[in-house]
Design an enzyme around this catalytic site. Sequence first.
Site, PDB file in Angstrom:
ATOM      1  N   HIS A 137      36.985  55.359  31.408  1.00  0.00           N
ATOM      2  CA  HIS A 137      37.804  55.097  32.764  1.00  0.00           C
ATOM      3  C   HIS A 137      37.181  53.898  33.370  1.00  0.00           C
ATOM      4  O   HIS A 137      37.801  53.489  34.503  1.00  0.00           O
ATOM      5  CB  HIS A 137      37.758  56.343  33.773  1.00  0.00           C
ATOM      6  CG  HIS A 137      38.771  56.173  34.822  1.00  0.00           C
ATOM      7  ND1 HIS A 137      38.373  55.823  36.227  1.00  0.00           N
ATOM      8  CD2 HIS A 137      40.001  56.587  34.900  1.00  0.00           C
ATOM      9  CE1 HIS A 137      39.611  55.713  37.155  1.00  0.00           C
ATOM     10  NE2 HIS A 137      40.704  56.215  36.123  1.00  0.00           N
ATOM     11  N   LYS A 172      36.020  50.004  34.196  1.00  0.00           N
ATOM     12  CA  LYS A 172      36.596  48.609  34.359  1.00  0.00           C
ATOM     13  C   LYS A 172      35.825  47.553  34.638  1.00  0.00           C
ATOM     14  O   LYS A 172      35.327  47.135  35.611  1.00  0.00           O
ATOM     15  CB  LYS A 172      37.962  48.575  35.486  1.00  0.00           C
ATOM     16  CG  LYS A 172      38.780  49.717  35.599  1.00  0.00           C
ATOM     17  CD  LYS A 172      38.571  50.677  36.493  1.00  0.00           C
ATOM     18  CE  LYS A 172      39.822  51.804  36.605  1.00  0.00           C
ATOM     19  NZ  LYS A 172      40.138  52.371  35.272  1.00  0.00           N
ATOM     20  N   HIS A 222      45.482  51.161  44.474  1.00  0.00           N
ATOM     21  CA  HIS A 222      44.607  51.683  43.349  1.00  0.00           C
ATOM     22  C   HIS A 222      43.297  51.611  43.856  1.00  0.00           C
ATOM     23  O   HIS A 222      42.242  51.745  42.887  1.00  0.00           O
ATOM     24  CB  HIS A 222      45.076  51.032  42.018  1.00  0.00           C
ATOM     25  CG  HIS A 222      44.437  51.619  41.023  1.00  0.00           C
ATOM     26  ND1 HIS A 222      43.722  50.886  39.876  1.00  0.00           N
ATOM     27  CD2 HIS A 222      44.475  52.700  40.300  1.00  0.00           C
ATOM     28  CE1 HIS A 222      43.294  51.739  39.112  1.00  0.00           C
ATOM     29  NE2 HIS A 222      44.011  52.870  39.230  1.00  0.00           N
ATOM     30  N   ASP A 252      29.514  51.322  58.321  1.00  0.00           N
ATOM     31  CA  ASP A 252      28.599  50.829  59.525  1.00  0.00           C
ATOM     32  C   ASP A 252      28.625  49.059  59.019  1.00  0.00           C
ATOM     33  O   ASP A 252      27.850  48.642  59.773  1.00  0.00           O
ATOM     34  CB  ASP A 252      27.115  51.247  59.601  1.00  0.00           C
ATOM     35  CG  ASP A 252      27.157  52.783  60.146  1.00  0.00           C
ATOM     36  OD1 ASP A 252      27.868  53.117  60.844  1.00  0.00           O
ATOM     37  OD2 ASP A 252      26.145  53.237  59.972  1.00  0.00           O
ATOM     38  N   LYS A 308      39.131  51.608  45.185  1.00  0.00           N
ATOM     39  CA  LYS A 308      38.195  52.542  45.591  1.00  0.00           C
ATOM     40  C   LYS A 308      37.057  51.851  46.388  1.00  0.00           C
ATOM     41  O   LYS A 308      36.437  51.113  45.687  1.00  0.00           O
ATOM     42  CB  LYS A 308      37.684  53.359  44.431  1.00  0.00           C
ATOM     43  CG  LYS A 308      38.870  54.220  43.531  1.00  0.00           C
ATOM     44  CD  LYS A 308      39.533  53.569  42.546  1.00  0.00           C
ATOM     45  CE  LYS A 308      40.385  54.406  41.796  1.00  0.00           C
ATOM     46  NZ  LYS A 308      41.051  53.462  40.619  1.00  0.00           N
ATOM     47  N   ASP A 359      28.074  36.033  29.209  1.00  0.00           N
ATOM     48  CA  ASP A 359      26.836  35.341  28.903  1.00  0.00           C
ATOM     49  C   ASP A 359      25.707  36.186  29.706  1.00  0.00           C
ATOM     50  O   ASP A 359      25.500  37.439  29.664  1.00  0.00           O
ATOM     51  CB  ASP A 359      26.879  33.861  29.561  1.00  0.00           C
ATOM     52  CG  ASP A 359      27.638  33.127  28.537  1.00  0.00           C
ATOM     53  OD1 ASP A 359      27.916  33.356  27.362  1.00  0.00           O
ATOM     54  OD2 ASP A 359      28.139  32.079  28.811  1.00  0.00           O
TER      55      ASP A 359
END
Length: 425
Positions: A298, A300, A118, A125, A120, A305
């Site tokens: 969508h 996350k 899952h 380089d 991404k 603080d």
Amino acid sequence: MSSRNNNNHWTGGNRIELLENGEQFFPRVFDAIRKARREVIAETFILFEDKVGLQLHAAMREAAQRGVKIDLMIDGFGSPDLSREFIEGLTSAGVKVRVFDPGQRFMGQRLNVFRRMHRKIVVVDGERAFVGGINYSADHLLDFGPKAKQDYAVELAGPIVGEIHQFVLRAIALGGKGASWFRRRLKLAPPVNQVRAGEADAMFVTRDNRRHTNDIERQYRAAIRAARKRIVIANAYFFPGYLLIKELRRAARRGVDVRLVLQGEPDMPIVKTAASMLYHHLLHAGVRIYEYCDRPLHGKVALMDDRWSTVGSSNLDPLSLSLNLEANVIVRDAAFNQVLWERMDRLMQHSCKQVEAADLASEWSGWRLVRSFFVFHILRWYPALLGRLPRHAPRLTPAEATDLASRRGSGRSDPAGGATRTEAA
């Protein structure tokens, strides 16, 4: 219990920029690929053959044709329906396309639906990296319409990129056919970027099903325990374990301003249903809940603080916390924290409905007690129960060796318009 993750340490001297939605993310990634000099390694859960996927396809072909080494890993569940022409257009230019756990099918349906790749991630380089929750599909663009997704990623430069680079190289090797290729690859591609690029401290934290089964969740819980002023968590799929819920309630009761930004217009109705089962527990402890109502959320992301923040692929639900392979970047930097706070505050002020205890008062109190009993025990035991599911060794298979390149069913991709499948993350 998880052993110590070698990546769970702070690395200083980084520049980190927040990217919101596909409008900011895709141009930056495609430009980095087009300007690559040596190597591009990319991992994604979903790649659709729509206008976004075709732009990625073109950028990778162009780079590969001028000699850049490109390795693209896609998940067998998330990206099952790419055409033969799409795959061969990449491989004929020299792009290595690998499928994580292509899986077996029965009557057209994949059987091993759990333990998905899952993450991404893109590393260019060994000097620039991108980590977040944005897939390569048109539903991450606002012009997709009411179902366009609200999401986030980060672009990174600095020493942390070297750690992410080594991680993706290991991921390729460990899913392949032996470690000798990996050792040769490391000699050709040692850590490139050790030069300071900014002032931010960063930590790259991953989750797998062997050594690092709960590293991301433990970082969340530790940050919640340490919070003294504010906690903001925006998460698309929210049904965490008992320990994380307990830490949120304790934080609110000791006076921390705890806010959750959850889905109000979910891409899957069960998402809102599951999260809402926790509302009574959280509101009663003083947690403030906001439902994002513009379109499906969508993201996350979270902040604690004035310095701690995280952006990544991990939801706070059973799949991400107990089954999927995930990757988050944790940032310790006041400037980045302030940028993320301003984005979250804007969402809460202009795009969310705050859930009040009175909104839930119409529910029959007896039913709430029964439901609370079962929810409590599900939250308490599900991480251990899910962990007992088979831990098959992940396989990376060349795309041309799978049935992926000959299959276009299920209505999962639409070259003319956009993705029609939602991410069950």
